[in-house]
Design a protein around this motif. Structure first.
Motif, PDB file in Angstrom:
ATOM      1  N   THR A   1      87.223  35.810 -82.489  1.00 32.88           N
ATOM      2  CA  THR A   1      86.283  36.513 -82.592  1.00 32.88           C
ATOM      3  C   THR A   1      85.123  36.872 -80.716  1.00 32.88           C
ATOM      4  O   THR A   1      84.064  35.612 -81.090  1.00 32.88           O
ATOM      5  CB  THR A   1      84.946  37.126 -83.344  1.00 32.88           C
ATOM      6  OG1 THR A   1      85.880  36.803 -84.455  1.00 32.88           O
ATOM      7  CG2 THR A   1      84.244  38.431 -83.427  1.00 32.88           C
TER       8      THR A   1
ATOM      9  N   ALA B   1      86.072  42.237 -80.482  1.00 28.01           N
ATOM     10  CA  ALA B   1      87.370  41.503 -80.166  1.00 28.01           C
ATOM     11  C   ALA B   1      87.736  40.785 -80.480  1.00 28.01           C
ATOM     12  O   ALA B   1      87.566  39.572 -81.286  1.00 28.01           O
ATOM     13  CB  ALA B   1      88.041  42.592 -79.179  1.00 28.01           C
ATOM     14  N   LYS B   2      88.841  40.332 -80.874  1.00 29.78           N
ATOM     15  CA  LYS B   2      89.928  39.360 -81.090  1.00 29.78           C
ATOM     16  C   LYS B   2      90.417  38.478 -79.564  1.00 29.78           C
ATOM     17  O   LYS B   2      91.131  39.491 -78.817  1.00 29.78           O
ATOM     18  CB  LYS B   2      90.804  39.464 -81.975  1.00 29.78           C
ATOM     19  CG  LYS B   2      89.677  39.802 -83.309  1.00 29.78           C
ATOM     20  CD  LYS B   2      90.718  38.343 -84.402  1.00 29.78           C
ATOM     21  CE  LYS B   2      89.806  38.524 -85.777  1.00 29.78           C
ATOM     22  NZ  LYS B   2      88.839  38.387 -85.626  1.00 29.78           N
ATOM     23  N   CYS B   3      90.449  37.197 -79.311  1.00 23.40           N
ATOM     24  CA  CYS B   3      90.816  36.843 -77.888  1.00 23.40           C
ATOM     25  C   CYS B   3      92.538  36.219 -78.485  1.00 23.40           C
ATOM     26  O   CYS B   3      92.665  35.876 -79.475  1.00 23.40           O
ATOM     27  CB  CYS B   3      89.964  35.636 -77.877  1.00 23.40           C
ATOM     28  SG  CYS B   3      91.035  33.846 -78.658  1.00 23.40           S
TER      29      CYS B   3
ATOM     30  N   ARG C   1      83.801  39.585 -77.785  1.00 23.54           N
ATOM     31  CA  ARG C   1      82.677  40.495 -77.198  1.00 23.54           C
ATOM     32  C   ARG C   1      84.086  40.954 -76.182  1.00 23.54           C
ATOM     33  O   ARG C   1      84.482  40.215 -75.757  1.00 23.54           O
ATOM     34  CB  ARG C   1      81.447  41.241 -76.270  1.00 23.54           C
ATOM     35  CG  ARG C   1      80.778  40.604 -76.981  1.00 23.54           C
ATOM     36  CD  ARG C   1      79.639  39.873 -75.908  1.00 23.54           C
ATOM     37  NE  ARG C   1      77.973  39.069 -76.462  1.00 23.54           N
ATOM     38  CZ  ARG C   1      76.963  39.600 -76.913  1.00 23.54           C
ATOM     39  NH1 ARG C   1      77.172  41.311 -76.388  1.00 23.54           N
ATOM     40  NH2 ARG C   1      76.393  39.296 -78.064  1.00 23.54           N
ATOM     41  N   PRO C   2      84.109  42.344 -76.254  1.00 26.01           N
ATOM     42  CA  PRO C   2      85.532  43.429 -75.522  1.00 26.01           C
ATOM     43  C   PRO C   2      85.405  43.291 -73.729  1.00 26.01           C
ATOM     44  O   PRO C   2      84.156  43.558 -73.686  1.00 26.01           O
ATOM     45  CB  PRO C   2      85.672  44.572 -75.920  1.00 26.01           C
ATOM     46  CG  PRO C   2      84.678  45.494 -77.142  1.00 26.01           C
ATOM     47  CD  PRO C   2      83.773  43.714 -77.113  1.00 26.01           C
ATOM     48  N   HIS C   3      86.249  42.858 -73.459  1.00 27.14           N
ATOM     49  CA  HIS C   3      86.700  42.983 -71.705  1.00 27.14           C
ATOM     50  C   HIS C   3      85.780  41.849 -71.573  1.00 27.14           C
ATOM     51  O   HIS C   3      84.960  41.303 -70.610  1.00 27.14           O
ATOM     52  CB  HIS C   3      86.074  44.326 -71.629  1.00 27.14           C
ATOM     53  CG  HIS C   3      86.427  45.627 -71.780  1.00 27.14           C
ATOM     54  ND1 HIS C   3      87.883  45.818 -71.655  1.00 27.14           N
ATOM     55  CD2 HIS C   3      86.025  46.559 -72.820  1.00 27.14           C
ATOM     56  CE1 HIS C   3      88.595  46.816 -72.416  1.00 27.14           C
ATOM     57  NE2 HIS C   3      86.751  47.804 -72.482  1.00 27.14           N
TER      58      HIS C   3
END
Lengths: 56, 195
Positions: free
Chosen positions: A35, A28-30, A37-39
């Motif tokens: 780039t 995911a993107k912050c 990892r999600p959550h």
């Protein structure tokens, strides 16, 4: 103790190992575009949901 | 009440887990937030929050219950004098867990568990209003009375007003009921910039 009766053939070994595959990680993107990892906290800016979690 | 944990204990034995959680909780209240593995953080959360609930109660019995776990007197003191009163109007949910990703060395998923901030005045006001209304979201009402009239006047100038006017037209027979209530919202509609 139970022991194998036959040696596992080269073909069977290779067929089994052909299923060992690496999976691409979900990304995911912050909010600042890194780039991540999600959550998960962004390891580059140390923030999660625009809140500073760790000092980096 | 938090669900009892099933499966293996942290650290191997029940006694080890009790000591581990007690130490983690003490460190959490001492520092306000700690970095640990995600499994420990998840196990610590209900444990620590129950201690905060005791601190909110604040009587001698509650203090003795907490002292059975947290063996550091100064930490118990800060828990009862600072942390407990801070959450007086927060109904649970005193901690936050943020995932930090895998640890270098054994790739254990790490997390940071921290005590959340006190509720701001705005958050308290919103929760009070929601409690008074009995629902989190108000039901959508068709515009009536003054709102409908204002929207009708302005429908050529603003698309927002036109949409409101169309909605008012559909509900026309039952209009005129809440004219006084809608006076404030009418002003808001009038000053809204065209979008």
């Amino acid at each position: 103790m139970a022991v194998p009766k036959r040696r596992t053939s080269r073909s069977n070994t290779r067929s089994r190992r052909a299923q060992w595959k690496a999976k691409a990680p979900a990304l995911a993107k912050c909010s600042r575009g890194h780039t991540i990892r999600p959550h998960t906290m962004c390891p580059t800016c140390g923030r999660y949901n625009d809140r500073q979690v760790l000092d980096v | 009440m938090p669900t009892p944990t099933k499966g293996a204990r942290l650290g191997g034995s029940p006694a080890h887990e009790r000591l581990l959680l007690a130490n983690l909780a003490t460190a959490l209240f001492e520092h306000g937030g700690i970095t640990t593995t995600e499994a420990k953080a998840r196990r610590l959360r209900p444990y620590a929050e129950r201690l905060v609930t005791h601190a909110k109660r604040g009587d001698l019995h509650a203090r003795r219950r907490v002292m059975r776990v947290v063996r550091n007197n100064s930490v118990v003191h800060t828990l009862f004098t600072e942390i407990g009163p801070r959450y007086a109007d927060r109904p649970g949910g005193y901690t936050r867990i943020v995932k930090l990703g895998p640890r270098r060395g054994d790739a254990a998923p790490m997390a940071r568990i921290e005590l959340v901030e006190a509720l701001t005045v705005a958050q308290t006001a919103v929760s009070e209003a929601e409690r008074a209304r009995g629902t989190r979201f108000a039901a959508r009402k068709a515009p009536t009375g003054a709102t409908a009239e204002a929207a009708d006047d302005l429908k050529n100038e603003s698309p927002t007003a036109a949409a409101v006017a169309a909605e008012a037209q559909a509900e026309q027979p039952t209009a005129e009921a809440g004219a006084a209530d809608d006076a404030a919202t009418t002003e808001a509609k009038d000053t809204k910039p065209e979008s």
